[in-house]
Scaffold this motif. Sequence first.
Motif, short mmCIF file in Angstrom:
data_model
loop_
_atom_site.label_atom_id
_atom_site.label_comp_id
_atom_site.label_asym_id
_atom_site.label_seq_id
_atom_site.Cartn_x
_atom_site.Cartn_y
_atom_site.Cartn_z
N ALA A 268 -2.85 14.46 -10.89
CA ALA A 268 -2.33 13.08 -11.01
C ALA A 268 -1.84 12.59 -9.66
N HIS A 269 -1.72 13.50 -8.71
CA HIS A 269 -1.15 13.16 -7.38
C HIS A 269 -2.18 13.50 -6.30
N VAL A 299 -14.07 6.92 -20.49
CA VAL A 299 -12.74 6.69 -19.89
C VAL A 299 -11.91 5.80 -20.81
N LYS A 302 -9.46 6.82 -25.44
CA LYS A 302 -8.25 7.61 -25.19
C LYS A 302 -8.42 9.06 -25.62
N MET A 309 -10.77 9.11 -11.98
CA MET A 309 -9.95 9.70 -10.93
C MET A 309 -10.10 8.91 -9.63
N GLY A 310 -8.99 8.72 -8.93
CA GLY A 310 -9.01 7.89 -7.73
C GLY A 310 -8.74 6.44 -8.05
N PHE A 311 -8.46 6.18 -9.36
CA PHE A 311 -8.11 4.80 -9.77
C PHE A 311 -6.69 4.79 -10.36
N HIS A 313 -2.41 3.47 -10.06
CA HIS A 313 -1.29 3.88 -9.21
C HIS A 313 0.01 3.39 -9.85
N ARG A 314 1.07 4.18 -9.72
CA ARG A 314 2.34 3.79 -10.30
C ARG A 314 2.90 2.54 -9.62
N ARG A 322 -4.83 1.45 1.56
CA ARG A 322 -5.43 2.65 2.18
C ARG A 322 -6.85 2.86 1.68
N PHE A 361 -9.80 -2.15 -17.09
CA PHE A 361 -9.16 -1.80 -15.82
C PHE A 361 -8.38 -2.99 -15.26
N PHE A 392 -4.67 16.62 2.69
CA PHE A 392 -3.65 15.65 2.31
C PHE A 392 -2.26 16.23 2.64
C1 SDX Z 1 -1.54 9.53 -5.27
O1 SDX Z 1 3.02 7.80 -5.93
C2 SDX Z 1 2.29 7.74 -4.88
O2 SDX Z 1 2.51 6.99 -3.96
C3 SDX Z 1 1.13 8.72 -4.88
C4 SDX Z 1 0.16 8.59 -3.70
C5 SDX Z 1 0.80 9.00 -2.39
O3 SDX Z 1 0.31 8.58 -1.33
O4 SDX Z 1 1.75 9.83 -2.44
O5 SDX Z 1 -0.30 7.26 -3.61
C6 SDX Z 1 -1.04 9.50 -3.88
O6 SDX Z 1 -1.13 10.38 -6.01
C7 SDX Z 1 -2.46 8.43 -5.75
C8 SDX Z 1 -2.78 8.54 -7.27
C9 SDX Z 1 -3.85 9.57 -7.45
N1 SDX Z 1 -4.06 9.87 -8.88
C10 SDX Z 1 -5.21 9.53 -9.49
O7 SDX Z 1 -6.10 8.86 -8.97
C11 SDX Z 1 -5.34 10.11 -10.90
C12 SDX Z 1 -5.82 8.99 -11.84
N2 SDX Z 1 -4.72 8.03 -11.95
C13 SDX Z 1 -3.83 8.16 -13.08
O8 SDX Z 1 -3.55 9.47 -13.46
C14 SDX Z 1 -2.65 7.19 -13.00
O9 SDX Z 1 -3.15 5.98 -12.62
C15 SDX Z 1 -1.47 7.53 -12.13
C16 SDX Z 1 -0.89 8.86 -12.44
C17 SDX Z 1 -1.85 7.47 -10.69
C18 SDX Z 1 -0.40 6.46 -12.39
O10 SDX Z 1 -0.02 6.60 -13.71
P1 SDX Z 1 1.16 5.71 -14.37
O11 SDX Z 1 1.76 4.81 -13.36
O12 SDX Z 1 2.07 6.64 -15.09
O13 SDX Z 1 0.40 4.77 -15.33
P2 SDX Z 1 0.01 5.13 -16.79
O14 SDX Z 1 -0.52 6.53 -16.84
O15 SDX Z 1 1.13 4.75 -17.69
O16 SDX Z 1 -1.25 4.15 -17.04
C19 SDX Z 1 -1.09 2.85 -17.51
C20 SDX Z 1 -2.33 2.62 -18.36
C21 SDX Z 1 -2.50 3.67 -19.46
O17 SDX Z 1 -3.26 3.04 -20.49
P3 SDX Z 1 -2.42 2.42 -21.79
O18 SDX Z 1 -1.58 3.56 -22.32
O19 SDX Z 1 -1.62 1.28 -21.24
O20 SDX Z 1 -3.52 2.00 -22.75
O21 SDX Z 1 -3.52 2.74 -17.54
C22 SDX Z 1 -4.29 3.85 -18.00
C23 SDX Z 1 -3.38 4.73 -18.84
O22 SDX Z 1 -4.15 5.44 -19.80
N3 SDX Z 1 -4.75 4.54 -16.79
C24 SDX Z 1 -5.98 4.97 -16.58
C25 SDX Z 1 -5.99 5.51 -15.29
N4 SDX Z 1 -4.77 5.40 -14.74
C26 SDX Z 1 -4.00 4.81 -15.68
N5 SDX Z 1 -7.09 4.96 -17.36
C27 SDX Z 1 -8.20 5.49 -16.83
N6 SDX Z 1 -8.31 6.02 -15.57
C28 SDX Z 1 -7.21 6.05 -14.79
N7 SDX Z 1 -7.30 6.58 -13.56
#
Ligand code: SDX
Length: 436
Positions: A268-269, A299, A302, A309-311, A313-314, A322, A361, A392
């Motif tokens: 997730a990070h 995707v 649920k 992945m790669g999509f 962000h909190r 970036r 999305f 990283f």
């Molecule tokens: C990094 O924090 C930072 O700054 C991190 C970072 C850094 O430089 O340190 O930027 C680096 O970690 C970038 C993020 C890399 N992670 C990924 O790419 C993994 C895929 N992304 C997800 O796991 C997610 O988007 C997170 C963990 C990054 C953020 O999650 P949140 O903020 O807790 O959001 P959420 O999980 O509550 O999602 C909100 C909604 C949900 O759907 P609903 O429940 O509203 O129906 O969006 C969906 C999620 O299911 N969702 C996704 C998704 N990310 C969120 N659905 C499909 N694919 C995704 N990637």
Amino acid sequence: MTPSDVKATLSFSDGSPPMDLPIYKGSVGPDVIDIRKLYAQTGKFTYDPGFLSTASCNSTITYIDGDKGELLYRGYPIEQLATNCDFLETCHLLLYGELPNAAQKADFDHRVTHHTMVNEQMQFFLRGFRRDAHPMAVMTGLVGAMSAFYHDSTDINNPEHREIAAIRLIAKMPTLVAMAYKYSIGQPFIYPRNDLGYTANFMHMMFATPCEKYEPNEVLVRAMERIFILHADHEQNASTSTVRLCGSSGTNPFAAIAAGVACLWGPAHGGANEAALTMLEEIQRNGGVEKIGEFIKQVKDKNSGVKLMGFGHRVYKNYDPRAKLMRETCHEVLTALGLHDDPLFKLAMALEKIALEDDYFVSRKLYPNVDFYSGIVQRAIGIPVSLFTAIFALARTVGWIAQLNEMIGDPEYKIGRPRQLFVGATARDVLAINKR
Ligand code: SDX
């Protein structure tokens, strides 16, 4: 922190006495409500698992505007730093608050260059791992093990120790990552070269062999340098918060950074760059661009447990700045290598286009983040997928140590100790085993 004229008033519907809470303003970004006296005055905690609405500290290092897709290191936009500076200038900026002038840059570069070697004993620690150990398992061990060698600089409360530990960590991470890589492919370790710049030296330690001269490719060095700059710091993300919490106990900086490495590993990070490339390769294997629709359907289901992945962000609810720069670098590197038809890059751009037109999305404000394109660039440079997150960690070390030093340098800092909402069993008596 500037106290605001506005206060927050907390009132209770059961007639409990209301409470005024001070509000503080930063130089930019959301104000904060100071709840430090809340428990003492009300006997209540706040509740914010995942810290969606919680500022854990005040900081002067990195600012992110998630709605605008803006990222500043000490006030400088990431786009300008990535274009006009090298990684060590960025390290100087993050550590000391200012970009170096020519003399300061020469001094800083010289200091870092002359700390790139690691104790020879480290290679025996490394040899204890299986050759196929994941590089992040190795890095978690190696960085923690550094605290066994530097007893002269582990008092985190000593400013000189904090500084030399920062220089050592920034200088030695490339050497350790390259050693982890060489070990995994059964090749001999390559020592650092002081006649090369920071990033060229890293590429040399990664790809040179004792058998022939290796000249780092300038385009690839610049691309690697940009990857380092883009990953250097990012406010209070999970691994930085881990480093701060770990360091708040007064443990040595190497142990605190090792905790950050461990946290970054998660998919997730920081582990998302490896996961994103693996995802692209799997889509490619299963039919490529024509199969994107099917993948997107998974995707959105649920129950599939599949994420793009790669999509997402909190913080960024707009395009991660970036990711834009990484996509540019992708194009530059692939063109320079004559790989502009790279199927994975084409697949990634097609996937991005389709996702950004899909309401699932768009409605959730899910955009590409830094990890979406970084894997394609690293793969083109010749970095194995399993090493992406270690790269990283190499880049993020300066951010972790700058944030740790900022915390420890604040005379008001305390050990971090969150509380909880207890929902478990209340007090009860143990019964003899024949009565249970
Ligand atoms: C990094 O924090 C930072 O700054 C991190 C970072 C850094 O430089 O340190 O930027 C680096 O970690 C970038 C993020 C890399 N992670 C990924 O790419 C993994 C895929 N992304 C997800 O796991 C997610 O988007 C997170 C963990 C990054 C953020 O999650 P949140 O903020 O807790 O959001 P959420 O999980 O509550 O999602 C909100 C909604 C949900 O759907 P609903 O429940 O509203 O129906 O969006 C969906 C999620 O299911 N969702 C996704 C998704 N990310 C969120 N659905 C499909 N694919 C995704 N990637």
